[in-house]
Design a protein around this motif. Structure first.
Motif, PDB file in Angstrom:
ATOM      1  N   THR A  22      -2.800   8.467   6.401  1.00 20.74           N
ATOM      2  CA  THR A  22      -1.361   8.341   6.614  1.00 20.74           C
ATOM      3  C   THR A  22      -0.980   6.875   6.773  1.00 20.74           C
ATOM      4  O   THR A  22      -1.829   6.014   7.018  1.00 20.74           O
ATOM      5  CB  THR A  22      -0.939   9.103   7.873  1.00 20.74           C
ATOM      6  N   ALA A  23       0.305   6.597   6.658  1.00 19.82           N
ATOM      7  CA  ALA A  23       0.782   5.226   6.816  1.00 19.82           C
ATOM      8  C   ALA A  23       0.464   4.701   8.215  1.00 19.82           C
ATOM      9  O   ALA A  23       0.101   3.529   8.374  1.00 19.82           O
ATOM     10  CB  ALA A  23       2.282   5.157   6.546  1.00 19.82           C
ATOM     11  N   ASP A  24       0.584   5.554   9.226  1.00 19.03           N
ATOM     12  CA  ASP A  24       0.284   5.120  10.596  1.00 19.03           C
ATOM     13  C   ASP A  24      -1.178   4.735  10.745  1.00 19.03           C
ATOM     14  O   ASP A  24      -1.514   3.732  11.388  1.00 19.03           O
ATOM     15  CB  ASP A  24       0.638   6.235  11.595  1.00 19.03           C
ATOM     16  N   LEU A  25      -2.063   5.558  10.163  1.00 21.22           N
ATOM     17  CA  LEU A  25      -3.486   5.245  10.259  1.00 21.22           C
ATOM     18  C   LEU A  25      -3.809   3.959   9.513  1.00 21.22           C
ATOM     19  O   LEU A  25      -4.556   3.106  10.016  1.00 21.22           O
ATOM     20  CB  LEU A  25      -4.327   6.392   9.707  1.00 21.22           C
ATOM     21  N   VAL A  26      -3.245   3.812   8.324  1.00 19.55           N
ATOM     22  CA  VAL A  26      -3.513   2.603   7.544  1.00 19.55           C
ATOM     23  C   VAL A  26      -3.021   1.366   8.289  1.00 19.55           C
ATOM     24  O   VAL A  26      -3.695   0.332   8.315  1.00 19.55           O
ATOM     25  CB  VAL A  26      -2.858   2.699   6.151  1.00 19.55           C
ATOM     26  N   TRP A  86     -10.277   4.245  -1.686  1.00 18.14           N
ATOM     27  CA  TRP A  86     -10.525   2.879  -2.143  1.00 18.14           C
ATOM     28  C   TRP A  86      -9.263   2.033  -2.031  1.00 18.14           C
ATOM     29  O   TRP A  86      -9.341   0.808  -1.869  1.00 18.14           O
ATOM     30  CB  TRP A  86     -11.027   2.894  -3.593  1.00 18.14           C
ATOM     31  N   LEU A  87      -8.098   2.659  -2.096  1.00 18.70           N
ATOM     32  CA  LEU A  87      -6.850   1.927  -1.887  1.00 18.70           C
ATOM     33  C   LEU A  87      -6.861   1.226  -0.535  1.00 18.70           C
ATOM     34  O   LEU A  87      -6.537   0.037  -0.428  1.00 18.70           O
ATOM     35  CB  LEU A  87      -5.662   2.886  -1.987  1.00 18.70           C
ATOM     36  N   VAL A  88      -7.239   1.951   0.493  1.00 17.64           N
ATOM     37  CA  VAL A  88      -7.269   1.373   1.843  1.00 17.64           C
ATOM     38  C   VAL A  88      -8.356   0.314   1.943  1.00 17.64           C
ATOM     39  O   VAL A  88      -8.158  -0.764   2.515  1.00 17.64           O
ATOM     40  CB  VAL A  88      -7.470   2.481   2.895  1.00 17.64           C
ATOM     41  N   ALA A  89      -9.522   0.623   1.360  1.00 16.78           N
ATOM     42  CA  ALA A  89     -10.616  -0.348   1.383  1.00 16.78           C
ATOM     43  C   ALA A  89     -10.222  -1.632   0.664  1.00 16.78           C
ATOM     44  O   ALA A  89     -10.604  -2.738   1.090  1.00 16.78           O
ATOM     45  CB  ALA A  89     -11.860   0.262   0.738  1.00 16.78           C
ATOM     46  N   THR A  90      -9.449  -1.518  -0.401  1.00 12.32           N
ATOM     47  CA  THR A  90      -9.010  -2.690  -1.152  1.00 12.32           C
ATOM     48  C   THR A  90      -8.073  -3.556  -0.315  1.00 12.32           C
ATOM     49  O   THR A  90      -8.175  -4.787  -0.323  1.00 12.32           O
ATOM     50  CB  THR A  90      -8.310  -2.262  -2.455  1.00 12.32           C
ATOM     51  N   SER A 112      -0.113  -6.591  -4.935  1.00  7.84           N
ATOM     52  CA  SER A 112       0.330  -5.242  -5.304  1.00  7.84           C
ATOM     53  C   SER A 112      -0.440  -4.721  -6.510  1.00  7.84           C
ATOM     54  O   SER A 112      -0.824  -3.547  -6.557  1.00  7.84           O
ATOM     55  CB  SER A 112       1.828  -5.245  -5.609  1.00  7.84           C
ATOM     56  N   LEU A 113      -0.689  -5.596  -7.477  1.00  8.37           N
ATOM     57  CA  LEU A 113      -1.410  -5.172  -8.674  1.00  8.37           C
ATOM     58  C   LEU A 113      -2.824  -4.697  -8.324  1.00  8.37           C
ATOM     59  O   LEU A 113      -3.287  -3.669  -8.827  1.00  8.37           O
ATOM     60  CB  LEU A 113      -1.473  -6.317  -9.681  1.00  8.37           C
ATOM     61  N   GLY A 114      -3.498  -5.432  -7.453  1.00  3.89           N
ATOM     62  CA  GLY A 114      -4.835  -5.023  -7.034  1.00  3.89           C
ATOM     63  C   GLY A 114      -4.831  -3.700  -6.290  1.00  3.89           C
ATOM     64  O   GLY A 114      -5.723  -2.862  -6.482  1.00  3.89           O
ATOM     65  N   LEU A 115      -3.820  -3.474  -5.476  1.00  6.42           N
ATOM     66  CA  LEU A 115      -3.730  -2.220  -4.728  1.00  6.42           C
ATOM     67  C   LEU A 115      -3.387  -1.053  -5.646  1.00  6.42           C
ATOM     68  O   LEU A 115      -3.896   0.063  -5.465  1.00  6.42           O
ATOM     69  CB  LEU A 115      -2.695  -2.355  -3.610  1.00  6.42           C
ATOM     70  N   VAL A 116      -2.540  -1.284  -6.640  1.00  3.84           N
ATOM     71  CA  VAL A 116      -2.254  -0.239  -7.630  1.00  3.84           C
ATOM     72  C   VAL A 116      -3.534   0.150  -8.365  1.00  3.84           C
ATOM     73  O   VAL A 116      -3.788   1.337  -8.623  1.00  3.84           O
ATOM     74  CB  VAL A 116      -1.162  -0.718  -8.614  1.00  3.84           C
ATOM     75  N   THR A 147       0.835  -1.205   0.000  1.00  3.48           N
ATOM     76  CA  THR A 147       0.000   0.000   0.000  1.00  3.48           C
ATOM     77  C   THR A 147       0.871   1.257   0.000  1.00  3.48           C
ATOM     78  O   THR A 147       0.630   2.198  -0.759  1.00  3.48           O
ATOM     79  CB  THR A 147      -0.933   0.005   1.221  1.00  3.48           C
ATOM     80  N   VAL A 148       1.889   1.271   0.845  1.00  2.00           N
ATOM     81  CA  VAL A 148       2.721   2.465   1.009  1.00  2.00           C
ATOM     82  C   VAL A 148       3.714   2.614  -0.136  1.00  2.00           C
ATOM     83  O   VAL A 148       3.829   3.685  -0.748  1.00  2.00           O
ATOM     84  CB  VAL A 148       3.460   2.420   2.360  1.00  2.00           C
ATOM     85  N   HIS A 149       4.433   1.546  -0.457  1.00  2.75           N
ATOM     86  CA  HIS A 149       5.584   1.670  -1.348  1.00  2.75           C
ATOM     87  C   HIS A 149       5.292   1.368  -2.819  1.00  2.75           C
ATOM     88  O   HIS A 149       6.030   1.839  -3.689  1.00  2.75           O
ATOM     89  CB  HIS A 149       6.711   0.762  -0.863  1.00  2.75           C
TER      90      HIS A 149
END
Length: 617
Positions: free
Chosen positions: A33-37, A105-109, A369-373, A14-16
């Motif tokens: 933020t990364a901390d929240l995620v 949606w990134l986080v939801a994914t 990673s592909l799904g998150l992208v 998610t982050v990188h």
């Protein structure tokens, strides 16, 4: 059958790899933020590991029951669902103004993978509800949004997708369900099949999104409209207590996902008709948007579901992989091949078991990673302040959606089969639980348009319609990203990705030569699709193979940076390098295979006489 959510790898990707920082910079996303995620992923892991995973097996064994016209879910499911919505998980990507969490949606994914892995049958309910919410949000009237969205976002009400019918299948042009105007609403009559969570006892109401035709509608998909058809309608006191004329005719008996009710629904059958009340000649429904635009609106829901199904396929594979690793570490069988006269060892020491475990691992991490992208691109396509960036990310969404849905589910199915193989004979025995993952996973390549349809979409709409312009935009983006990969230690990976991109582009040219016709106005109806359709599947697999290499090369490059910072002390990052090396040694060579199939097999399939299959004379 323990499940441990891969929170660290989800956070890493998610982050990188999916650019959380860029997504957080979008309007309204500053809190992501990364901390929240990380905190969200850890809380989701608790729900998945402690609430949903333990009832996955019992849901499979008990199944669902249709009793006196009402579907009953397995024991413990209602309590699990209550816990789920109490935590606000159903509303993760939706507006706080309507009770949602307002997260990307990134986080939801990322969170979705945990739900799907821990309990696929359970997660299907929330998957469809989220898609229905988005469809109403984008295409519904202000009154429809006010009436339905808040309760759906909270999870008090759920949503479904009603597309296919007994004579239609995936051919939605054949839909026959009728809608007749009746004052401020429509009366819906017809039958829908394969309706996931079409009826259940988890929520107070079920909001069906139904495709139907008006009497004077044009033929084919251009004559389909979309309707909101609630299970319960409001009474005179605005309490949603009046049963709409929707009957659960039966529940399907399925290969897997036994905890998820798949219903046959009859609209306007009269069994729930209030005497003299609403629905006198059909189920009450409310038109969404304009007449005859239903397929366009439904694609909003379908494309969200396609990403979710891809994540689902990979999530189940993750759980099956974890179980196969545990089994391989515990099962003692045979001596080490290098010491045949020595003591018996656990099977994880055998080379072929290592191969099978690494195949699963490298695919899962790449596809994750592909799904998150794709999730991040969806966020950017909706919210990025730069119109050019929105256009580019919409191209990414359109290109990656059929690849993610198709390739993630195909590889997911292969992976759960490999996980079962690691168990040997014990994998074929139901009590180990390995077989359930295979049975559950098998539907994912079929869901939301079979993978053959995804491949046709990739060839027709995403290649031939614009002669490859959109595809080349994505390929060029990946080429530029490859410039950031460490060119010393990881130069071979970088070169193989570039070669893969070249193979994709060469195959695009091959396919375009096969399909000659009138492309004016972006219409592919005049194109000779016969040969191109024959090799659509290997074309999708070619894209998927290269996209996974792209992600693992990037992951290895990020891991190399961290290794250089801490002198290689963290095994997580060293494992990233080794996983990528295995993928490039074992999976990337398939690029040449898929390209060869595309070149050589089109005529064999396109011109094949179907009489060859008539073995009984």
């Amino acid at each position: 059958m323990i499940y441990k959510a891969p929170t660290r790898d989800l956070l890493f990707s998610t982050v990188h790899l999916a650019d959380l920082k860029g997504v957080a910079a979008l309007p309204g996303n500053a809190d992501a933020t990364a901390d929240l995620v990380e905190a969200i992923l850890r809380e989701a892991a608790k729900i998945g590991e402690e609430i949903l995973a333990p009832i996955n097996r019992s849901g499979d064994i008990h199944g669902v029951k249709l009793m006196d016209g009402q579907v009953q879910t397995a024991p413990g499911w209602k309590e699990a669902y209550a816990t789920f919505i109490e935590g606000g998980w159903n509303g993760l990507p939706f507006s706080p103004e309507r009770g949602g969490q307002g997260l990307p949606w990134l986080v939801a994914t990322a969170v979705q993978e945990i739900w799907h892995a821990s309990n696929m049958a359970f997660s299907l309910c929330t998957l469809l509800t989220q898609g229905a919410i988005k469809a109403i949000d984008l295409h519904g009237s202000a009154q429809q949004k006010d009436t339905f969205m808040d309760n759906m976002i909270s999870g008090i009400w759920s949503g479904t997708m009603n597309l296919t019918e007994p004579d239609a299948g995936s051919d939605l042009a054949a839909v026959k369900t009728q809608a007749i105007a009746n004052g401020d609403h429509y009366l819906i009559s017809g039958q829908k099949i394969f309706i996931t969570y079409g009826d259940h006892d988890l929520t107070e109401n079920i909001i069906h999104l139904v495709l139907a035709r008006l009497p004077d509608a044009p033929a084919g998909v251009k004559g389909i409209s979309l309707f909101i058809v609630p299970k319960f309608l409001p009474d005179e006191n605005r309490q949603w207590s009046v049963r709409n004329d929707i009957e659960t005719v039966s529940l399907e008996h399925k290969l897997g996902i036994h905890g998820s009710p798949t219903a046959v629904l009859a609209y306007g059958a009269g069994n729930h008709r209030e005497k003299g009340g609403p629905g006198k000649n059909g189920a009450v429904g409310y038109l969404v948007g304009q007449e005859n635009h239903g397929m366009k609106y439904m694609f909003t829901m379908m494309n969200i579901a396609r990403l979710a199904i891809g994540v689902e396929g990979n999530g189940v594979a993750e759980r099956a992989y974890q179980q196969s690793v545990r089994f391989a570490n515990e099962r003692v069988q045979g001596a080490a091949i290098e010491n045949p006269n020595g003591q018996r060892v656990t099977i994880i020491n055998h080379p072929d078991i290592k191969r099978m475990l690494m195949l699963q691992k490298c695919r899962i991490e790449a596809l994750r990673s592909l799904g998150l992208v794709l999730g991040a691109s969806f966020d950017k396509s909706l919210k990025h302040p730069d119109p050019a960036a929105r256009t580019f990310n919409q191209a990414m969404v359109e290109m990656l959606t059929p690849i993610a849905k198709g390739y993630m589910t195909e590889m997911g199915l292969e992976n759960v089969s490999i996980a079962l193989q690691v168990h040997g004979g014990m994998g074929f025995i139901e009590q180990t639980g390995a077989a359930q993952h295979y049975r559950d996973q098998r539907i994912t390549p079929i869901y939301e348009g079979t993978n053959g349809i995804q491949a046709l979409d990739l060839v027709g709409r995403k290649l031939l319609r614009d002669q490859g312009d959109m595809a080349r935009t994505v390929l060029e983006h990946i080429r530029k990203e490859m410039e950031t990969v460490h060119q010393s230690a990881l130069s071979s990976m970088r070169e193989q990705v570039i070669e893969g991109l070249n193979a994709v582009e060469q195959s695009m040219t091959t396919i375009m030569k096969m399909a000659r016709g009138d492309l004016s106005g972006g219409d592919i109806a005049g194109v000779n699709m016969k040969q191109a359709a024959a090799i659509a599947d290997p074309y999708l697999r070619l894209w998927g193979t290269v996209m996974c290499g792209w992600q693992l090369a990037r992951a290895a490059s990020v891991a190399m940076d961290f290794i250089n910072l801490d002198n290689g002390g963290d095994p997580f990052y060293r494992a990233k390098i080794e996983t990528a090396k295995f993928y490039f040694a074992s999976e990337m060579p398939k690029v040449a295979y898929h390209q060869t199939v595309i070149k050589q097999s089109a005529n064999c399939i396109a011109n094949l006489d179907t009489a060859i299959f008539e073995t009984l004379q």
